[in-house]
Design a protein around this motif. Structure first.
Motif, PDB file in Angstrom:
ATOM      1  N   SER A   4      51.381  53.651  41.522  1.00  0.00           N
ATOM      2  CA  SER A   4      50.314  52.673  41.733  1.00  0.00           C
ATOM      3  C   SER A   4      49.091  53.070  40.908  1.00  0.00           C
ATOM      4  O   SER A   4      48.985  54.196  40.438  1.00  0.00           O
ATOM      5  CB  SER A   4      49.952  52.598  43.217  1.00  0.00           C
ATOM      6  N   VAL A  62      41.283  42.743  45.803  1.00  0.00           N
ATOM      7  CA  VAL A  62      42.521  43.512  45.560  1.00  0.00           C
ATOM      8  C   VAL A  62      42.097  44.894  45.076  1.00  0.00           C
ATOM      9  O   VAL A  62      41.403  45.008  44.061  1.00  0.00           O
ATOM     10  CB  VAL A  62      43.400  42.846  44.468  1.00  0.00           C
ATOM     11  N   ASN A  75      51.515  47.212  48.815  1.00  0.00           N
ATOM     12  CA  ASN A  75      51.637  46.882  47.404  1.00  0.00           C
ATOM     13  C   ASN A  75      52.173  45.467  47.252  1.00  0.00           C
ATOM     14  O   ASN A  75      53.134  45.116  47.925  1.00  0.00           O
ATOM     15  CB  ASN A  75      52.664  47.862  46.813  1.00  0.00           C
ATOM     16  N   LEU A  76      51.575  44.645  46.414  1.00  0.00           N
ATOM     17  CA  LEU A  76      52.135  43.317  46.150  1.00  0.00           C
ATOM     18  C   LEU A  76      53.002  43.381  44.905  1.00  0.00           C
ATOM     19  O   LEU A  76      52.704  44.146  43.983  1.00  0.00           O
ATOM     20  CB  LEU A  76      51.013  42.309  45.883  1.00  0.00           C
ATOM     21  N   ARG A 119      54.310  41.945  41.302  1.00  0.00           N
ATOM     22  CA  ARG A 119      53.554  41.276  40.226  1.00  0.00           C
ATOM     23  C   ARG A 119      53.527  39.763  40.452  1.00  0.00           C
ATOM     24  O   ARG A 119      52.502  39.100  40.279  1.00  0.00           O
ATOM     25  CB  ARG A 119      54.212  41.642  38.881  1.00  0.00           C
ATOM     26  N   ASP A 123      53.692  38.040  43.309  1.00  0.00           N
ATOM     27  CA  ASP A 123      52.763  37.680  44.387  1.00  0.00           C
ATOM     28  C   ASP A 123      51.315  37.898  43.975  1.00  0.00           C
ATOM     29  O   ASP A 123      50.429  37.105  44.300  1.00  0.00           O
ATOM     30  CB  ASP A 123      53.061  38.514  45.639  1.00  0.00           C
ATOM     31  N   LEU A 124      51.087  39.009  43.241  1.00  0.00           N
ATOM     32  CA  LEU A 124      49.729  39.308  42.780  1.00  0.00           C
ATOM     33  C   LEU A 124      49.201  38.151  41.917  1.00  0.00           C
ATOM     34  O   LEU A 124      48.085  37.650  42.117  1.00  0.00           O
ATOM     35  CB  LEU A 124      49.773  40.608  41.966  1.00  0.00           C
ATOM     36  N   TYR A 154      48.389  35.110  44.024  1.00  0.00           N
ATOM     37  CA  TYR A 154      47.091  35.238  44.701  1.00  0.00           C
ATOM     38  C   TYR A 154      45.933  35.053  43.718  1.00  0.00           C
ATOM     39  O   TYR A 154      44.935  34.414  44.040  1.00  0.00           O
ATOM     40  CB  TYR A 154      46.986  36.588  45.426  1.00  0.00           C
ATOM     41  N   TYR A 155      46.058  35.642  42.509  1.00  0.00           N
ATOM     42  CA  TYR A 155      44.992  35.443  41.504  1.00  0.00           C
ATOM     43  C   TYR A 155      44.805  33.954  41.224  1.00  0.00           C
ATOM     44  O   TYR A 155      43.696  33.470  41.086  1.00  0.00           O
ATOM     45  CB  TYR A 155      45.345  36.156  40.187  1.00  0.00           C
ATOM     46  N   VAL A 205      41.614  44.895  37.837  1.00  0.00           N
ATOM     47  CA  VAL A 205      41.809  43.700  38.665  1.00  0.00           C
ATOM     48  C   VAL A 205      40.939  42.569  38.108  1.00  0.00           C
ATOM     49  O   VAL A 205      41.381  41.418  38.015  1.00  0.00           O
ATOM     50  CB  VAL A 205      41.485  44.000  40.144  1.00  0.00           C
ATOM     51  N   GLU A 221      42.701  41.232  35.100  1.00  0.00           N
ATOM     52  CA  GLU A 221      43.936  40.526  35.458  1.00  0.00           C
ATOM     53  C   GLU A 221      43.606  39.151  36.053  1.00  0.00           C
ATOM     54  O   GLU A 221      44.265  38.155  35.745  1.00  0.00           O
ATOM     55  CB  GLU A 221      44.735  41.355  36.472  1.00  0.00           C
TER      56      GLU A 221
END
Ligand code: ADQ
Length: 474
Positions: free
Chosen positions: A31, A278, A356-357, A359, A361-362, A365-366, A384, A387
């Motif tokens: 991570s 995040v 941890n999400l 990629r 899911d991340l 959410y973004y 973050v 991203e």
């Protein structure tokens, strides 16, 4: 590529970690920002990556060898004993350098045993490099865990060229001088041929510390960098803001499965406006301060109750260190207090996830977020923020970012900048973002990549670093 040698990347951890689950080993992505950033730089690059894999055994080595075959570079583990992990990694690196370099000296535990182990483990990494490197290779060392490694490589008679990049901030002299081993650390950094920082602020702080504590070292411009002269050696000191793979993030964010997940997330949340945080669970990321600002928002602007929801995702981090355990308890208490104060039928103000999400899911959410609330008390860069910008394919999100994140200087035209210690100011910024007309949002976020070809290019960070005169690599 102009050089015939290989690129040898050295960091405390490898980009993958071995974890034991039900008696057998599993490989997981490490991570944190260093792994994200460098794995993307290195994805096409042959060479060797040296670092700790989190565990060691024959079975673990086999897994690593298998993972190496799937990559263009090979993974070379360094073994650390339990005592070394406790005193080098958790101790010197994360209970002294991490808080000190983030301007939090009162959190430091200046245990002299940590220093002894730090030196010993830096020698161990240097020996691991010596074992596999050849003179024409370029050795690129990353981050605050390995600031003395060039000294030991030099003592071993190694001739390969080398460079060091610091992913975290470098403090001003009045903070740095609190370190009992301050001259040794500065000399250790000046044993590299190139020393790179994320921002001008960090480089200026480093130069001020050298001028203050090692007055015999001559510092002069070497445009666009600076140069330190130590006896007959010249060291380039530069600024190389770390980049992300903007195009890869943007092209993944636009995929149908990400768009579908984004719709699902928005449908499940009862509020109209989604605010997203995040972070790694770290006291430098300003999570309790952010929650307190959100509470002020709900108290001062009751019309937003039932309409705005904060989704705070934290990835567990450094849980063996007492300060980190306490932080988790503080965050969870605040979340339950705020939810207790404001929850109404059909609306919970804070959705908190401690995991941890993926990629996928991340990115969802973004894309789903109306506002990204990124408020570290101090941060080298903060990926973050970058991203989130890259995932703004609809150009409808607002970025609120701390002025103490390295990313603030690059994103200042696109973001609302805040002082994370000023809870009223952060609450006001949230309100401004919540009522911002769509045209203004679009106009702001479209300024996120004014010089996209330099700032966001896939390998810009590595190419710039390796192109400095003393390492004509790229
Ligand atoms: P970090 O302190 O780890 O990095 P950051 O730059 O924000 O901080 O990177 C965190 C990374 O972890 C991001 O890629 C993010 O997507 C990922 N992440 C965070 N929470 C997650 C979650 N819950 N699930 C999945 N992924 C999550 C250090 C320095 C930074 C510097 C980087 C790179 O502290 O200042 O920007 O290195 O140089």
């Amino acid at each position: 590529m102009m050089n015939e040698g290989r690129l040898i990347n050295v960091s405390n951890r490898l980009p993958v970690s071995l974890r034991k689950h039900a008696g057998s080993y599993r490989l997981e992505r490490s991570s944190g920002g260093l792994a994200t950033a460098l794995d993307s730089v290195w994805s096409q690059q042959p060479g060797v990556w040296i670092g700790w894999a989190g565990n060691s055994s024959e079975a673990a080595d086999l897994l690593l060898a298998r993972a190496s075959r799937r990559r263009p570079y090979s993974l070379q583990p360094v073994e650390l004993s339990e005592e070394e992990v406790a005193k080098f990694y958790s101790g010197f690196a994360n209970e002294i350098i991490w808080p000190l370099f983030h301007d939090m000296p009162s959190r430091c535990n200046f245990d002299p045993e940590y220093w002894d182990t730090y030196q010993r483990v830096n020698r161990k990494y240097a020996q691991a490099v010596e074992k596999i490197s050849q003179p024409q290779d370029f050795i690129w060392v990353h981050d605050y865990h390995l600031m003395l490694s060039a000294r030991y490589m030099r003592e071993a008679g190694m001739k390969s060229r080398n460079g060091f990049f610091l992913h975290i901030p470098f403090p001003a002299p009045d903070v740095f001088e609190k370190l009992p081993w301050r001259e040794a650390i500065l000399r250790g950094l000046l044993d590299f041929e190139v020393v790179g920082f994320q921002t001008e602020r960090d480089r200026n702080n480093f130069i001020s510390c050298v001028q203050h504590l090692l007055p015999k070292v001559l510092i002069e411009p070497a445009t666009p960098h600076m140069r330190a002269c130590v006896q007959d050696r010249q060291i380039i000191i530069g600024v190389f803001p770390i980049s992300i793979d903007f195009d890869e993030f943007a092209s993944q964010a636009v995929r149908n499965d990400v768009a579908a997940r984004c719709v699902e997330i928005r449908e499940r949340l009862s509020g109209d406006l989604l605010v997203l945080g995040v972070d790694r669970m770290d006291y430098t990321k300003g999570i309790p301060e952010r929650l307190k600002s959100f509470r002020i928002l709900l108290r001062r602007f009751p019309e937003l109750r039932g309409k705005i929801t904060l989704v705070q995702v934290v990835v567990p981090s450094r849980e063996e260190i007492p300060d980190y355990k306490d932080l988790r308890l503080d965050v969870e208490l605040l979340v339950s207090q705020i939810n207790g104060e404001f929850t109404q039928p059909g609306w919970v103000p804070i959705h908190y996830m401690h995991r941890n999400l993926s990629r996928h899911d991340l990115l969802a959410y973004y894309r789903a977020a109306d506002i990204a609330l990124i408020t570290p008390l101090k941060d080298g860069m903060n990926l973050v923020a970058k991203e989130f910008c890259a995932a703004q394919v609809d150009e409808r999100g607002v970025l609120i970012v701390s002025e103490f994140a390295g990313a603030a200087s690059e994103l200042r035209h696109a973001a609302i900048l805040v002082n994370p210690n000023d809870f009223n100011e952060v609450a006001q910024a949230l309100h401004t973002a919540a009522v911002m007309p769509p045209e203004e949002k679009r106009s702001r976020i479209s300024r996120r990549a004014p010089d996209r070809h330099r700032q966001w290019r896939r390998l810009a960070f590595a190419a710039d670093f390796l192109r400095v005169p003393s390492c004509p690599w790229w």
